[in-house]
Design an enzyme around this catalytic site. Structure first.
Site, short mmCIF file in Angstrom:
data_model
loop_
_atom_site.label_atom_id
_atom_site.label_comp_id
_atom_site.label_asym_id
_atom_site.label_seq_id
_atom_site.Cartn_x
_atom_site.Cartn_y
_atom_site.Cartn_z
N PHE A 1 0.85 -1.42 -0.26
CA PHE A 1 0.12 -0.15 0.22
C PHE A 1 1.08 1.01 -0.15
O PHE A 1 1.27 1.27 1.31
CB PHE A 1 -0.84 0.23 1.51
N ASP B 1 9.18 3.29 1.80
CA ASP B 1 7.74 4.20 2.31
C ASP B 1 7.65 3.44 3.85
O ASP B 1 7.26 2.87 4.10
CB ASP B 1 6.78 3.50 1.47
N LYS C 1 2.04 10.52 8.81
CA LYS C 1 1.15 9.91 9.55
C LYS C 1 1.88 9.99 11.37
O LYS C 1 1.52 11.20 11.76
CB LYS C 1 1.12 7.98 9.60
N THR D 1 2.01 24.40 -4.69
CA THR D 1 2.29 26.52 -4.04
C THR D 1 2.37 25.87 -2.61
O THR D 1 2.99 26.51 -1.99
CB THR D 1 0.31 26.23 -4.38
#
Lengths: 496, 496
Positions: A215, A321, A354, A379
């Site tokens: 994931f 990750d 997280k 931005t």
């Protein structure tokens, strides 16, 4: 209006009903922060009347089909989450693993009330154009203070999905610069023209290699690498990127050593085959240290070291990750520290979010920066307010030595679960996460019923994959909370 | 250490040097909030010695190649941005159009210091699973209070890019549900299997139709629809999605009416042709009311009404990207209000971010919600802290009638620029944005030099496209600030 007749308070772990598993209970130990109840407080069924009213109101304006608990954050403290009916649950799910040091943490409340935080909130800069004079200082004393070994640079983002996508973009630009012949070689007229039509050579024909059951987020690029469940991916256009099988280890590990080593080698072989043959060559490979949404799938440090070697051999960047595994829960600040890679062999990029409350990717070399400004740009490019919050988290983690706390409490938790698994082998299968702090999971065939019953016993707990119960407590979990948890799970097991 | 010898203060608009263009100056008018200087303050060249020191420090840890000004937000107030050398510039760029009501706004500072805000910051929920009991109330009194006519629902996000991508995902799921035969028809085994390999039929073979010179963000799905500049897109894999030509209007509009109408019709014809023939059928079309990054390209209300009719005719959802145009700057709260669409003819989705400080997409029908929970989902799904900030912004915009302010001040600004353009026709070409509040731009052949010189005159201003100077002041711009701006631009023009 709460039905007092059904009120019931589970304060601490009443000795007669506790599953002690040969270990002394430590209920006398104090929580790290004040304000917690002594144990779960259950005043109504969940959802109770107040929650039901609020859920109905919210359903009219917001998605509530995935709602688990209508929370009252004014009454949630430390490891306990409250609802508006006065229920207080021990929370070992912690907002999908994203609350690091407890609800209404006083140190974070203090950081949130500073003039510096208020300024950061109300004067949100476009960080690429108009950074604040103290942005370097905020980075150095927070995000960069905990940079993984060998990865001294950072590009900040807002959440895990965009952190991963920004890392992918860096990988694609890096690879194409190599192919083009270097950092200073300019784009061709054909590239400049074709890219505006989304065609090659301007749009590269490269890929990101990920693993089955991984994931990595749900935006279009990250979702193309996510292979957790169909429900996450159905109907969304995806890039034709490759996936390798993640080793599917069997437990207990010591009884399946040869078999597991073979599964890991098969996975490595598949990775190498895909790198060499996939029609869109991988610019990078992305991997979780522990596949967290896909069912808490682990692999050995030697697997990851071999993966690092393979990616180096084939000039494929390695992205780790750490969105769910990062910030202390595995007993290291970053889970990939368990692999024992030398500094000059560190992953190329490590993504985070997280528990950090902010997000981004760490990277090794300045050469991973694109060769022109405005190529990696947006931005806001992050959020100084959330970076300040992470800094306060980093400080508390250090002050209270919370990574070591997860090592110790995680060890205790694992032992207790092992004993439970001994008593209820059908309900606690494939216990995993030994030596990984509190990042522990097991499979339970009646998983969803298990989770629902845990809530009735005052525990908020989550699942992953199809049958896993995953524990994602905060870093401030202590042995006393483990006792409450184990006591409740024992009751759940007896009832199932 | 700042070289006092070069210090120079431009306080207000000294009458002799002002370009009055037949209008009375209104320099006596007070700013909406206190703390601003009376005009730009220039103590050093930019960057000055302090800024140079800080930029060097920041360069070691963060991307600074796109840096425009090293800001000091402790000294920035209202319409003025400060640096650490004591310079204060009138800011008509406002963090790429994302600061709505000024630096260190007292109403926002108050909202940021509330216990409610502190709780929202330190107890960040996974909104899909554990929303707060007051989340419905926060939505109703803030984000939903300003929902565009006909779009009563919202899905919240973190920034413009992910807001657009979430809208695309909603569009793809909606279209596939229709094709499948309805909301309740289940997925086939083939879909469930193929989607895990990123293949159809599980991964849909559909597209999003966008316009040339559009900008919709830089993540992989949004970047596939962005067609602004090669530098935004080079080397990043992209979906093979279609693009139509955006009308390229000629100015002044009244002198090119027939020609412009023809350009708009040609664009509509191309849209219809692409919808009918593109090999990946568009599930949705996305369009900006004014193409903002692509050079401030406008089209007429009748063009957009025809576009709405076309999308309806062909069952293509219409997404209006109001990330840059939204929240008051065009003289309406949402720029698409200028089109005069009836409520039952509203766009299907409207995306927002920037001045809102939060993000998301508004949508018309519950049928735009996917048919199962967890299809449109992520960990945070927005940010209550930023939603509280937007609520405070909404309240101030209403209290001070700031949308009407942009109508009036924008009208004055346009007139002043028109006069300047009369005097310097080569430097102020294709003036556009009449009747669009302060959302005004013009082309200048020496654009980058123009922007650099404006900074020397105490004005922070931005460009878009290849030759446009775009004005993106805050909603609190007053006539007195327009006078300062026009005076400075007059000097820039004389110098060029």
């Amino acid at each position: 209006m709460a039905p007092r007749a059904t009120a019931r308070a589970v304060t601490g772990c009443p000795s007669r009903r506790c599953f002690t598993a040969g270990m002394p209970l430590r209920a006398a130990q104090k929580p790290f922060y004040e304000g917690e109840p002594g144990g779960p407080v259950l005043k109504t069924k969940i959802p109770g009347p107040q929650s039901t009213k609020h859920i109905k109101e919210l359903s009219e304006v917001f998605e509530t089909r995935s709602l688990s608990l209508l929370a009252d954050y004014t009454q949630s403290f430390g490891n306990y989450i409250a609802d508006t009916d006065g229920n207080q649950l021990l929370d070992v799910y912690a907002q999908i693993a994203s609350i690091p040091i407890g609800y209404n943490n006083p140190a974070l409340a203090k950081a949130a009330a500073t003039p510096e935080m208020i300024r950061a909130l109300i004067n949100r800069p476009a960080l690429g154009n108009f950074p604040s004079h103290d942005w370097a200082e905020i980075l150095k004393t927070g995000i960069l203070k905990v940079a993984p070994k060998g990865l001294p640079h950072v590009f900040t983002a807002l959440a895990g999905s965009d952190a991963n996508e920004l890392a992918y973009k860096a990988a694609f630009m890096h690879r194409r610069q190599q192919e083009r012949g270097g950092y200073d070689v300019d784009f061709t007229a054909q590239e400049l023209e074709s890219v505006m039509n989304n065609q090659s050579p301007g749009s590269s024909q490269l890929s990101i290699l990920s693993f089955k059951t991984s994931f990595h987020g749900r935006l279009f690029g990250s979702l193309s690498t996510t292979r957790s469940k169909p429900i996450h991916k159905l109907d969304i256009p995806a890039f034709d990127w490759p996936q390798a099988t993640f080793p599917q280890l069997r437990y207990p590990l010591e009884q399946h050593a040869a078999e597991n080593a073979k599964a890991e080698q098969a996975s490595l072989d598949e990775v190498e085959h895909l790198i060499k043959t996939w029609h869109l060559p991988p610019a990078a490979l992305i991997v979780e240290p522990i596949q967290s949404e896909g069912g808490d799938n682990h692999a050995s440090p030697s697997f990851f070291r071999a993966l690092r070697a393979l990616t180096k051999k084939h000039n494929v960047l390695m992205i780790v990750d750490e969105v769910q595994t990062g910030v202390g829960a595995t007993g290291k600040f970053w889970a990939h520290e368990h692999w024992g890679l030398e500094e000059d062999n560190a992953p190329d990029m490590v993504t985070f979010s997280k528990k950090a409350q902010t997000a981004g990717y760490y990277y090794r070399h300045a050469s991973l920066q694109p060769n022109r400004p405005y190529r990696q740009f947006n931005t806001w490019m992050g959020d100084p307010a959330r970076a300040l919050l992470f800094r306060a988290i980093v400080d508390e983690v250090a002050r209270l030595d919370l990574v070591q706390n997860t090592v110790r409490v995680g060890g205790y938790l694992y032992e207790q679960l092992e004993s439970l698994a001994g008593r209820y082998p059908d309900l606690f299968q494939n216990l995993r996460g030994k030596g990984q702090g509190t990042f522990i999971a097991f499979d339970s065939p009646k998983r969803d019923e298990f989770l629902a019953r845990a809530k009735v016993e005052g525990i908020n707990i989550g699942g992953s994959g199809t049958t896993a119960v995953r524990l994602r407590p905060m870093l401030i979990l202590r042995e006393m909370h483990v006792d409450v948890l184990i006591n409740a799970l024992d009751k759940v097991a007896r009832a199932l």
